[in-house]
Design an enzyme around this catalytic site. Structure first.
Site, PDB file in Angstrom:
ATOM      1  N   GLY A   3      24.266  65.392   1.682  1.00  9.48           N
ATOM      2  CA  GLY A   3      24.357  65.423   2.011  1.00  9.48           C
ATOM      3  C   GLY A   3      24.247  63.918   2.659  1.00  9.48           C
ATOM      4  O   GLY A   3      24.254  64.042   4.546  1.00  9.48           O
TER       5      GLY A   3
ATOM      6  N   ARG B 124      21.495  45.601   3.792  1.00  7.16           N
ATOM      7  CA  ARG B 124      22.432  45.627   5.037  1.00  7.16           C
ATOM      8  C   ARG B 124      22.680  47.560   5.274  1.00  7.16           C
ATOM      9  O   ARG B 124      22.524  47.962   3.824  1.00  7.16           O
ATOM     10  CB  ARG B 124      23.522  44.880   3.709  1.00  7.16           C
ATOM     11  CG  ARG B 124      25.012  45.940   4.177  1.00  7.16           C
ATOM     12  CD  ARG B 124      25.522  44.304   4.619  1.00  7.16           C
ATOM     13  NE  ARG B 124      26.718  44.316   4.990  1.00  7.16           N
ATOM     14  CZ  ARG B 124      28.491  43.949   4.969  1.00  7.16           C
ATOM     15  NH1 ARG B 124      27.900  43.313   3.347  1.00  7.16           N
ATOM     16  NH2 ARG B 124      28.974  44.547   5.272  1.00  7.16           N
TER      17      ARG B 124
ATOM     18  N   ASN C  33      26.752  51.701   6.071  1.00 10.73           N
ATOM     19  CA  ASN C  33      27.603  52.846   6.954  1.00 10.73           C
ATOM     20  C   ASN C  33      26.474  53.229   8.580  1.00 10.73           C
ATOM     21  O   ASN C  33      25.444  53.925   7.818  1.00 10.73           O
ATOM     22  CB  ASN C  33      28.595  54.300   6.959  1.00 10.73           C
ATOM     23  CG  ASN C  33      29.067  54.870   7.914  1.00 10.73           C
ATOM     24  OD1 ASN C  33      28.170  55.129   9.017  1.00 10.73           O
ATOM     25  ND2 ASN C  33      29.725  55.828   6.791  1.00 10.73           N
TER      26      ASN C  33
ATOM     27  N   GLN D 294      20.218  59.859   8.470  1.00 14.96           N
ATOM     28  CA  GLN D 294      18.774  60.125   6.671  1.00 14.96           C
ATOM     29  C   GLN D 294      17.666  59.470   7.482  1.00 14.96           C
ATOM     30  O   GLN D 294      17.167  60.336   7.053  1.00 14.96           O
ATOM     31  CB  GLN D 294      19.212  59.004   6.311  1.00 14.96           C
ATOM     32  CG  GLN D 294      19.928  59.296   4.221  1.00 14.96           C
ATOM     33  CD  GLN D 294      20.056  60.559   4.695  1.00 14.96           C
ATOM     34  OE1 GLN D 294      19.430  60.959   3.910  1.00 14.96           O
ATOM     35  NE2 GLN D 294      20.936  61.522   4.707  1.00 14.96           N
TER      36      GLN D 294
ATOM     37  N   GLY E 151      18.264  50.832  -0.271  1.00 11.52           N
ATOM     38  CA  GLY E 151      18.361  52.706   0.277  1.00 11.52           C
ATOM     39  C   GLY E 151      17.739  53.087   1.104  1.00 11.52           C
ATOM     40  O   GLY E 151      17.132  52.690   1.806  1.00 11.52           O
TER      41      GLY E 151
ATOM     42  N   GLU F 131      14.891  57.468   1.909  1.00  8.99           N
ATOM     43  CA  GLU F 131      13.009  58.457   1.813  1.00  8.99           C
ATOM     44  C   GLU F 131      12.079  57.527   2.614  1.00  8.99           C
ATOM     45  O   GLU F 131      11.124  58.528   3.395  1.00  8.99           O
ATOM     46  CB  GLU F 131      12.766  58.504   0.860  1.00  8.99           C
ATOM     47  CG  GLU F 131      12.947  59.209  -0.060  1.00  8.99           C
ATOM     48  CD  GLU F 131      13.373  59.111  -2.010  1.00  8.99           C
ATOM     49  OE1 GLU F 131      13.697  58.254  -2.166  1.00  8.99           O
ATOM     50  OE2 GLU F 131      12.773  59.827  -2.388  1.00  8.99           O
TER      51      GLU F 131
HETATM   52 MO1  MOS Z   1      13.756  62.194  -3.616  1.00  8.47          MO
HETATM   53  S1  MOS Z   1      12.231  62.750  -3.637  1.00  8.47           S
HETATM   54  O1  MOS Z   1      14.058  61.058  -5.361  1.00  8.47           O
HETATM   55  O2  MOS Z   1      14.771  63.039  -4.005  1.00  8.47           O
END
Ligand code: MOS
Length: 736
Positions: free
Chosen positions: A469, A625, A628, A635, A699, A702
Site C-alpha cells: 500500500g 531523497r 515520489n 506514508q 525508507g 515507519e
Molecule cells: Mo514493519 S512493523 O517492519 O511491517
C-alpha cells in the site's frame, strides 16, 4: 524532467485496480473444488485440552474433516537464531514458534485448537461453532505486572552502556525519574489474514496475505520439509499489514496441511476477532527513564530500562531503547531490555517496533527534563543534538534533524507558544502545543530484480517484493522510467510472487532502499545487452563501441542518431534484451544510517465536555531523497493518523478473569476515524543520502509514527498541566 522519473509524483499505477475492486486479494480468490476452513479457538488462555467432542459438528452438511492435535501431521519448526538483514532472502522465519496443534497445551486465549474443513464457508463456520472443546484450565498470567510477579524478568539483550550514568545521575541537581507505560496494540489492516493453499504433484502453492512472498515461501517450505523450489507464494496485492504479515502464522500452516490431507484447495480466512490473538500484537511495555542535566542545559545522563510482555513460547523483544542510544549527545547512557511471559499470543513487529513505544517514553522524558531545567523544550533539544552516532562511534551518513526542527517550528508557529500550561485558549477550548523528535533506523538488504526491454517497445519488471500500500509498484516503474525514458504505460511491473527474483519482506522501512538499486542495476544490465545487440555486425550501430551508446526516451543514441530500441530488437529478431541483478546491503562499518524528523502538534482540550482532540500537525521528515513526493507524503500522513490512534485510543483489553482479548473487533478497538484526523502538513526535506544507495533514498513507512504519541502527550501537558505517562491518553485520565 521526465514526469514519471524518480522525484516526480506520478499517480499510483495500482490505484485504479484497487478502487475499482479489480485487484484480487487472497480472500477474493477461488479455485475449482475448493474447500473452506474455519478455526475453533480456545476460550481459556492457559491450560490443557482434555477432550474434543466432534459428533455434533460432523452432522453439519458438507463437513469434510476436522483437524486437531491428535490427527494433525507432524511438521518441522524453523530456526530461531541466525536470522539477519544480510540473509533475509534465504531466511525462514515464524512469529509464533510453536507449530499449530503441536500438543494439547493452551498458551493464550484465542489459540486455534481445531480446524473444520467443509464445502462452504457457512458450513465450516457452523460446524466450528459446534465443536465442543473441554479444558483443564489454569489461572492465566494476564498482564505485565502479573508476569513479573509470576515468572520474573528475562534478559532481552540489545543492551548498551557507555560512561557512568548512575554516578552522574546521583550527583546531578536536575533530574527526572519516571515510568512510562504502553498497552498492547493490535494491528488492524483492512485486509484479513488469509491463505488459499493447494498441492500439485507434491508441490505446495499458496495465495497468502503476506508482506514477503520470498520469506513466506522459504518458511512454509521448511515447515513441510520441502525445498523452496517446490513451493510458490503469490500475493500481488495486500491490504496492508503494519508488521502483522511479515512472517508465518499458524493459519497458513493449518490451511496447507488441510489441503494436503483433503487433496483439495483449502481457503482459510482468519476472523477479525482472532486477528487479536493469533496474528501478533505490539506488546505491553513498562519503561523507566532516568535523565539528568547540567546547569548549562546539557543532558548529562540517560538510562532507559524497558520491559515488554511476550508469550510463554516466544521470546520477542520490543527494542524500546534502540533510538535512545544515539539520538542525543550524551556521554553517559545505559539502555536495557527485559521480557516477561504472559498468556497472550506471540507479539511481533508493529509499525516502528521498539521506536514507537520507546520514543513515547524518551521524548516525554526529554520534555520533562527541559521543564526541570526551566527551558523551552525546542531550544533544549537543539542544544543536545548529536553530531555523530555516539553508540557506535560512527559519523552519521546524513542527519538533518536540526533543519527539520527549525523548518517544522516555523511552519507550525511554535513562537506563538506561551509556555504556561493552560494559558492559551480559544472559546471553550484550551490549546496545547507539543513537539517531539522522530527517529528510525535506515536498513538496506540484498534484493534481486529482472528487467526485460521487449521488441514491442514495452519493458517488464519482476521482483518478489510486496506493495503493501506504500506505492512500490509505482516507484519501481519510476526507476525503470528514470533509466530508459519510457513512459509509464510502456512499463509493466509484476510484484509479490515468489517465483520472481527474491526480495526482502516489505517491512522495516527497507524495501525502497533495498529493491530500487536492484531494479536499477537490472535495467542497466538490460540496456547493456541492448547495446551489445545494437553493435553486432549488420545492426544499426554496427561500428560503434557499446559503452558509447546512451539510452533516452526509449531510444538508443550514438550522439548523431537516436533509434527506438524496439526497432533495434525487431530488426535482429530478438524478443527482448534482458537484465538481472542482485544487489547487496548498505556498508555498515564506516557510517551510521538513520532517518530523523520532528512532529509539532496542537491539541485542543474542552474541559466542559471532556473532549480532547489533535487539531493540527506539522511534521518535517528527513529520509534522504524522496522518490515520489505523493506516495512518500501519504506514508507519513498515514503514520500520523496511526499515531493519533496510539496516543488517544488504541489499547487491546484483556479480561482479567480468563485472559481473553475483549475489544476484539472494529467497533470496540478504537482507531481514528475521519472526524479524528487533524490538519496535517508534512515537510519532506529531500537531502539525498548517497552513501546509502545510488538514489540516496532511505525508507519512509515507519518513521512518521515514532515520537508522535510523545508530541501529543507534551501538548496535553501544555494544555492541561497533566503529565500522562501511560498510553492511551483518555479523557478519564485527564479528568482524574
Ligand atoms: Mo514493519 S512493523 O517492519 O511491517
Amino acid at each position: 524532467m521526465n514526469s514519471t522519473a524518480i522525484g516526480a509524483s506520478p499517480r499510483r499505477i495500482d490505484g485504479r485496480l484497487k478502487v475499482t475492486g479489480t485487484a484480487l486479494y487472497t480472500s477474493d480468490r477461488s479455485l475449482p473444488g475448493m474447500l473452506h476452513a474455519y478455526g475453533v479457538y480456545s476460550t481459556v488462555a492457559s491450560g490443557r485440552i482434555t477432550g474434543i467432542e466432534m459428533a455434533d459438528a460432523r452432522r453439519v452438511p458438507g463437513v469434510v474433516d476436522i483437524l486437531h492435535h491428535e490427527n494433525f501431521p507432524r511438521l518441522y519448526r524453523t530456526p530461531r537464531s541466525g536470522i539477519s538483514v544480510a540473509t533475509i532472502l534465504t531466511a525462514s522465519i515464524t512469529d509464533e514458534h510453536r507449530l499449530p496443534f503441536e500438543d494439547n497445551t493452551v498458551h493464550y486465549g484465542g489459540q486455534m485448537v481445531a480446524l473444520v474443513v467443509a464445502d462452504t464457508f457457512e458450513h465450516a463456520r457452523e460446524a466450528a461453532y459446534r465443536v465442543k472443546v473441554s479444558y483443564a484450565g489454569a489461572k492465566p498470567v494476564i498482564d505485565l505486572e502479573h508476569g513479573i510477579k509470576a515468572n520474573g524478568l528475562h534478559d532481552g539483550g540489545r543492551a548498551h552502556a557507555r560512561g557512568t550514568p548512575e554516578a552522574v545521575f546521583d550527583q546531578s541537581a536536575v533530574k527526572i525519574d519516571a515510568v512510562y507505560r504502553t498497552p498492547v496494540e493490535t494491528h488492524n489492516p483492512m485486509e484479513m489474514h488469509a491463505t488459499l493453499a493447494w498441492w500439485e504433484a507434491g508441490d505446495l502453492h499458496l495465495y497468502e496475505a503476506t508482506q514477503g512472498a520470498t520469506v513466506h515461501r522459504n518458511t512454509i517450505a521448511q515447515v513441510f520439509g520441502l525445498t523452496p523450489e517446490r513451493v510458490t507464494v503469490d500475493a500481488p496485492f495486500i491490504g496492508s499489514g503494519f508488521g502483522s504479515k511479515l512472517f508465518l502464522w499458524p493459519h497458513s500452516v493449518a490451511a496447507s496441511a488441510a489441503a494436503r490431507m483433503t487433496g483439495r484447495p483449502v481457503k482459510l480466512v482468519v476472523p477479525r476477532a482472532y486477528m487479536f490473538s493469533t496474528t501478533g500484537q505490539r506488546p505491553e511495555t513498562r519503561q523507566r527513564l532516568r535523565l539528568s542535566a547540567g546547569a548549562d542545559g546539557k543532558i548529562t545522563s540517560i538510562r532507559h530500562e524497558s520491559v515488554n510482555t511476550t508469550s510463554f513460547i516466544d521470546q520477542y523483544v520490543e527494542n524500546c531503547g534502540g533510538m535512545t542510544q544515539s539520538l542525543y549527545a550524551c556521554p553517559n547512557v545505559m539502555v536495557s531490555h527485559h521480557t516477561t511471559n504472559v498468556h497472550r499470543g506471540a507479539p511481533t513487529s508493529m509499525r516502528a517496533p521498539g521506536a514507537a513505544p520507546g520514543l513515547f517514553a524518551l521524548e516525554s522524558a526529554i520534555d520533562e527534563l527541559a521543564l526541570a531545567c526551566r527551558q523551552d523544550p525546542l531550544p533544549f533539544r537543539l542544544a543536545n543534538l548529536s553530531t555523530r552516532d555516539e553508540s557506535q562511534n560512527l559519523p552519521w551518513s546524513s542527519n538533518h534533524l536540526r533543519e527539520a526542527i527549525e523548518l517544522g517550528s516555523r511552519k507550525f508557529g511554535w513562537e506563538r507558544r506561551d509556555p504556561r500550561p493552560g494559558s492559551m485558549t480559544e472559546g471553550p477550548e484550551i490549546i496545547g502545543y507539543g513537539l517531539a523528535v522522530c527517529n528510525w533506523d535506515a536498513w538496506r538488504t540484498p534484493a534481486e530484480a529482472r528487467v526485460f526491454l521487449r521488441s514491442d517497445g514495452t519493458a517488464s519488471v519482476t521482483c518478489a517484493v510486496q506493495d503493501i500500500g506504500t506505492g512500490m509498484y509505482t516507484i519501481v516503474a519510476q526507476t525503470v522510467s528514470e533509466l530508459t525514458g519510457l513512459p509509464f504505460e510502456k512499463i509493466d511491473v509484476r510484484l509479490g510472487d515468489s517465483t520472481f527474483p527474491a526480495a526482502p519482506v516489505a517491512g522495516g522501512s527497507w524495501a525502497t532502499a533495498s529493491v530500487l538499486p536492484a531494479v536499477a542495476e537490472a535495467t542497466r544490465n538490460a540496456i547493456g545487452q541492448l547495446r551489445t545487440f545494437a553493435t553486432e555486425d549488420g545492426a544499426v550501430f554496427a561500428k560503434a563501441k557499446p559503452e558509447t551508446l546512451t539510452m533516452r526516451n526509449g531510444q538508443l543514441s550514438d550522439g548523431k542518431r537516436a533509434v527506438d530500441y524496439a526497432s533495434i530488437l525487431e530488426a535482429q529478431r530478438f524478443a527482448s534484451a534482458e537484465g538481472f541483478a542482485r544487489t547487496g546491503g548498505a556498508p555498515a562499518d564506516k557510517l551510521s544510517f538513520m532517518s530523523f524528523g520532528a512532529h509539532f502538534v496542537e491539541v485542543r482540550w474542552d474541559p466542559g465536555i471532556s473532549r480532547l482532540r489533535v487539531a493540527r500537525v506539522v511534521s518535517a521528515i528527513d529520509v534522504g531523497r524522496v522518490i515520489n513526493p505523493v506516495t512518500a507524503r501519504n506514508q507519513v500522513e498515514g503514520a500520523i493518523v496511526m499515531g493519533v490512534g496510539m496516543a488517544l485510543f488504541e489499547a487491546t483489553e484483556y479480561d482479567e478473569r480468563n485472559g481473553m482479548p475483549g475489544n476484539n473487533n472494529y467497533a470496540e478497538y478504537a482507531v481514528p476515524v475521519h472526524a479524528d484526523q487533524p490538519e496535517i502538513d508534512v515537510i519532506l526535506l529531500d537531502h539525498p543520502d548517497l552513501e546509502f544507495n545510488e538514489f540516496g533514498a532511505r525508507g519512509i513507512g515507519e518513521i512518521g509514527i515514532t515520537g508522535f504519541a510523545a508530541a501529543v502527550a507534551n501538548a496535553v501537558y501544555h494544555a492541561t498541566g497533566k503529565r500522562i505517562r501511560e498510553l492511551p491518553i483518555t479523557k478519564e485520565k485527564l479528568m482524574a
